[in-house]
Design a protein around this motif. Sequence first.
Motif, PDB file in Angstrom:
ATOM      1  N   THR A 162       0.715  -1.290   0.115  1.00  0.00           N
ATOM      2  CA  THR A 162       0.092   0.040   0.068  1.00  0.00           C
ATOM      3  C   THR A 162       0.806   1.184   0.015  1.00  0.00           C
ATOM      4  O   THR A 162       0.533   2.324  -0.690  1.00  0.00           O
ATOM      5  N   GLY A 163       1.947   1.333   0.849  1.00  0.00           N
ATOM      6  CA  GLY A 163       2.652   2.539   0.797  1.00  0.00           C
ATOM      7  C   GLY A 163       3.427   2.496  -0.608  1.00  0.00           C
ATOM      8  O   GLY A 163       3.537   3.899  -1.000  1.00  0.00           O
ATOM      9  N   VAL A 164       3.895   1.478  -1.236  1.00  0.00           N
ATOM     10  CA  VAL A 164       4.529   1.810  -2.596  1.00  0.00           C
ATOM     11  C   VAL A 164       3.597   2.587  -3.671  1.00  0.00           C
ATOM     12  O   VAL A 164       3.727   3.449  -4.449  1.00  0.00           O
ATOM     13  N   LEU A 165       2.318   1.913  -3.714  1.00  0.00           N
ATOM     14  CA  LEU A 165       1.145   2.407  -4.390  1.00  0.00           C
ATOM     15  C   LEU A 165       0.823   3.767  -4.139  1.00  0.00           C
ATOM     16  O   LEU A 165       0.641   4.673  -4.974  1.00  0.00           O
ATOM     17  N   VAL A 166       0.637   4.119  -2.609  1.00  0.00           N
ATOM     18  CA  VAL A 166       0.444   5.614  -2.226  1.00  0.00           C
ATOM     19  C   VAL A 166       1.310   6.426  -2.583  1.00  0.00           C
ATOM     20  O   VAL A 166       1.098   7.409  -3.261  1.00  0.00           O
ATOM     21  N   THR A 167       2.553   6.098  -2.506  1.00  0.00           N
ATOM     22  CA  THR A 167       3.821   6.940  -2.809  1.00  0.00           C
ATOM     23  C   THR A 167       3.678   7.394  -4.583  1.00  0.00           C
ATOM     24  O   THR A 167       4.159   8.546  -4.893  1.00  0.00           O
ATOM     25  N   VAL A 168       3.642   6.225  -5.442  1.00  0.00           N
ATOM     26  CA  VAL A 168       3.437   6.658  -6.768  1.00  0.00           C
ATOM     27  C   VAL A 168       2.528   7.475  -7.130  1.00  0.00           C
ATOM     28  O   VAL A 168       2.773   8.371  -7.894  1.00  0.00           O
ATOM     29  N   SER A 169       1.243   7.217  -6.341  1.00  0.00           N
ATOM     30  CA  SER A 169      -0.070   8.239  -6.721  1.00  0.00           C
ATOM     31  C   SER A 169       0.477   9.387  -6.533  1.00  0.00           C
ATOM     32  O   SER A 169       0.083  10.419  -7.230  1.00  0.00           O
ATOM     33  N   LEU A 170       1.066   9.982  -5.464  1.00  0.00           N
ATOM     34  CA  LEU A 170       1.163  11.165  -4.940  1.00  0.00           C
ATOM     35  C   LEU A 170       2.245  11.856  -5.638  1.00  0.00           C
ATOM     36  O   LEU A 170       2.315  13.019  -5.943  1.00  0.00           O
ATOM     37  N   THR A 171       3.236  10.981  -6.091  1.00  0.00           N
ATOM     38  CA  THR A 171       4.284  11.643  -7.100  1.00  0.00           C
ATOM     39  C   THR A 171       3.786  12.114  -8.168  1.00  0.00           C
ATOM     40  O   THR A 171       3.987  13.093  -8.863  1.00  0.00           O
ATOM     41  N   VAL A 172       2.948  11.292  -8.937  1.00  0.00           N
ATOM     42  CA  VAL A 172       2.202  11.574 -10.173  1.00  0.00           C
ATOM     43  C   VAL A 172       1.179  12.980  -9.982  1.00  0.00           C
ATOM     44  O   VAL A 172       1.207  13.813 -10.648  1.00  0.00           O
ATOM     45  N   PHE A 173       0.945  12.886  -8.953  1.00  0.00           N
ATOM     46  CA  PHE A 173      -0.149  14.029  -8.709  1.00  0.00           C
ATOM     47  C   PHE A 173       0.936  15.253  -8.355  1.00  0.00           C
ATOM     48  O   PHE A 173       0.454  16.441  -8.757  1.00  0.00           O
ATOM     49  N   ALA A 174       2.089  15.208  -7.698  1.00  0.00           N
ATOM     50  CA  ALA A 174       2.765  16.376  -7.564  1.00  0.00           C
ATOM     51  C   ALA A 174       3.159  17.014  -8.781  1.00  0.00           C
ATOM     52  O   ALA A 174       3.347  18.283  -9.253  1.00  0.00           O
ATOM     53  N   LEU A 175       3.468  16.075  -9.898  1.00  0.00           N
ATOM     54  CA  LEU A 175       3.773  16.388 -11.234  1.00  0.00           C
ATOM     55  C   LEU A 175       2.940  17.167 -11.956  1.00  0.00           C
ATOM     56  O   LEU A 175       3.136  18.013 -12.918  1.00  0.00           O
ATOM     57  N   LEU A 176       1.491  16.785 -11.701  1.00  0.00           N
ATOM     58  CA  LEU A 176       0.222  17.470 -12.323  1.00  0.00           C
ATOM     59  C   LEU A 176       0.091  18.802 -11.698  1.00  0.00           C
ATOM     60  O   LEU A 176      -0.586  19.506 -12.661  1.00  0.00           O
ATOM     61  N   LEU A 177       0.543  18.908 -10.496  1.00  0.00           N
ATOM     62  CA  LEU A 177      -0.045  20.361  -9.908  1.00  0.00           C
ATOM     63  C   LEU A 177       0.404  21.675 -10.667  1.00  0.00           C
ATOM     64  O   LEU A 177      -0.534  22.414 -10.815  1.00  0.00           O
ATOM     65  N   PRO A 178       1.697  21.750 -11.182  1.00  0.00           N
ATOM     66  CA  PRO A 178       1.951  22.896 -11.774  1.00  0.00           C
ATOM     67  C   PRO A 178       1.144  23.023 -12.975  1.00  0.00           C
ATOM     68  O   PRO A 178       0.763  24.191 -13.300  1.00  0.00           O
ATOM     69  N   GLY A 179       0.788  22.149 -13.818  1.00  0.00           N
ATOM     70  CA  GLY A 179      -0.169  22.222 -14.831  1.00  0.00           C
ATOM     71  C   GLY A 179      -1.524  22.978 -14.520  1.00  0.00           C
ATOM     72  O   GLY A 179      -2.010  23.917 -14.978  1.00  0.00           O
ATOM     73  N   LEU A 180      -1.899  22.410 -13.312  1.00  0.00           N
ATOM     74  CA  LEU A 180      -3.387  22.488 -12.989  1.00  0.00           C
ATOM     75  C   LEU A 180      -3.270  24.043 -12.621  1.00  0.00           C
ATOM     76  O   LEU A 180      -4.074  24.785 -12.676  1.00  0.00           O
ATOM     77  N   ALA A 181      -2.017  24.559 -12.107  1.00  0.00           N
ATOM     78  CA  ALA A 181      -2.047  25.826 -11.377  1.00  0.00           C
ATOM     79  C   ALA A 181      -1.927  26.766 -12.464  1.00  0.00           C
ATOM     80  O   ALA A 181      -2.572  27.969 -12.527  1.00  0.00           O
ATOM     81  N   ALA A 182      -1.215  26.539 -13.450  1.00  0.00           N
ATOM     82  CA  ALA A 182      -1.043  27.434 -14.823  1.00  0.00           C
ATOM     83  C   ALA A 182      -2.540  27.555 -15.385  1.00  0.00           C
ATOM     84  O   ALA A 182      -2.980  28.689 -15.808  1.00  0.00           O
TER      85      ALA A 182
END
Length: 586
Positions: A162-182
Motif C-alpha cells: 500500500t505504501g508503494v502504491l500511495v507513494t507512486v500516486s502522490l508523485t504523479v499528483f505532484a507532477l500534475l499540480l504545476p500544470g493545473l495551477a497554470a
Amino acid sequence: MNRAGLALLVRELRARRRALSLIALWSAIESLPSLLSGLLVSAALGRFLAHEALSGTAFLALLLGSALVAAIATRQLFPHLAAVVEPVRDALVTAVVEGAVTSATGSQQRADTAQVARVTEQVQAVRDLLGSLLRMARQILFTALAALAGLWLLAPSVALVTGVLVTVSLTVFALLLPGLAARRRKVLLAEEEVARTAGTVFGGIRDAIACAGEAEATRAVGTAIDGSLGHSRVLARAMAVRSLIVFLGGQLPLVVLLASAPSLVHAGRLTPGEVIGAATYLTVGLEPALRELVGTGGSLCVELAVTLDRLGEGFTDRRPQTQAVGEQLATQRCDLVATGLTFAYGPHAAPIVDALDLTLTEGRHLAVVGPSGIGKSTLASLLGGLLAPQRGTVSLGGTDIRQIRESELRRLLSIIPQEAYVFAGTLRDNLGYLAPYVTDRELTGAAADTGLALLAERLGGLDALIGAGGAELSQGERQLVALTRVYVSPARIVILDEATSNLDPAAEATVEAAFARRPGTLVVIAHRISSARRAEHILVLDGDKAQLGTHDELVRTSTLYANLVGHWGFANPPPSEPTNPPVKRP
C-alpha cells in the motif's frame, strides 16, 4: 510568479505558531479512530468467530469510545482555526487596499476596476480556501498516517504494498499540480478581464448609448465571458485525471488485498479478522483521505496558490521599491542641505526662519536648541518637507525635496513628533509598520537598544495587543514605541522633534545613544542640555539669527546658549553612554 502573497501568508502563519500547534494536537487526538479501527475490528471479529460475543462487543465499544473522543477533539479545533484564518484575511485586505490606493494615487491612468474583484472575491476566496485547507490537511494527514500505522501493526506486508502504491500516486499528483495551477491562473485572469471589461463598459454606458455603440459594448463583454468559460472547460478536463490517481493509491491496494486474501489466509499469513481489519484501514481511513487530498485538497491548493499569486501582484511593492531606491542612492550621499530657508506664518508676519543656510552631511548628529516658541519645531517641519518655505530650498541628496515622490521621501526621512502615535494591533504591528519585512529577532534587538525591552516584557512580548491610541500606555511608553518603530525603519535621516520629552533623562540618553550609533543622520530638537551635549554640532536659534558650532565653541561665542546652559544647570559633561556595536538598519 509573484511571491508577495505567499510571503504574506507564511509571515502570518509563523506569527500564529501557537494556534497551529494546538490544531496539530487536537488533530492527532481526532485521528484516534483511524489508528484503532482496523485493530479493534480485527480483534472483535476474532472474538466473535471464537464465540466470545461479550469480549468482541467490548472491542467495538472501545472503537465507539474513540469516536466520541475524536468528536470532542473536532469541537475544540474550530476556535484555533479561526485564530489563524481571520487575521490572514485582515492582512490580505490591508495589503490589497494599500496597493490599490498607492496605484491610484501614483498613476495618471484610470483606476484598475479589477481591484474590486481582488479585494472582495479573491480575498474572501483565500480566507475560505485557507480555512478549508487547514481543516482538510490536518484531517487527511493525521488520518492517513494513522491508517498506515495501524495497517503496519496489523499486516506489514499489506502496508508495504500500500505504501508503494500511495507513494507512486502522490508523485504523479505532484507532477500534475504545476500544470493545473497554470490553467487555474488563466481562469482567474479571464475572470478579472470580465470584471475589467464590464466595469469599463458600465462606467461609459451613457457614452456608448450616445454613440450607438450598445452592440459593440455587449460584444466586448460577451467575448470576455466566452474566454472565461473556455479556460474553465480546459481546467475541468485537466482535473478529471485525478480519478486515476485515486484509483492507483486508494482503490488498487484494496483490489490487491481482496485478490490475494484467500491465498494469504490459506498460507496462514493472515487471519480472516486481519483481512477485514486491513480492508477497514483501506476503505475507511486511507482511500477517503487520498480521495480528499487529490480531489478537493488538490483543487484547494491550486486555487490558493494562484489566488495568492494574483493578489500579490496588487500589493504595495514595498520590497522591490526599497531595493530600487537603495541601489539609486548607493552611489550618492544623502546630504540634507537648506539654502536661504525662509518661513513666516502669514504674509505680514515676521519670519520664524530667515535666510537659513545649513548643510548636514550624511551621518552627522545635530541638536537644535533655543527658547520655547523660537521656531525649532517649525524648522524640523521645513527640513522634513512638512512645511513649504516662502523662499529658499531644502534638498536631499542634491534634489529639492518638493520634487521627490512623497512615498520615497517618507522612506528616506522620518520625523517623530512630541505626540507619539500608537495604533490598535500587536506590538509587532506597531514596531514593524515602517519595515514590513523586519524579523522578530531584529525587533527584539531594536527594543533592547532603545530601552523598550522592559515594556515589551511587561506587555507580554511582540504578540501583545495594544488598543487604539495606546490608551493603556503612558505618554513616555508611547514615545518609546514610536521611536523604536523609526529605529528599525530604513530612514536615512531621523528628526526627533522633542520626541523624548516624556522620557526621564536616563531613558532619553539611551534612545539618543541608540540613534547616534544607528547609520544615518540624526537631528534632535533638544529640550534638555544633555541632548545638546551628546550632539556633534549644535544649532542655536535666536530670533531671526542662527549660530552653528560645538558645545565648547557656543559657550564662548553665544550668550543665548551660555544662558541656556546655565538655566538647564549642566556645568559638567554628562556621563559617557555605554557603547554597543553599531546596528544595521533593516
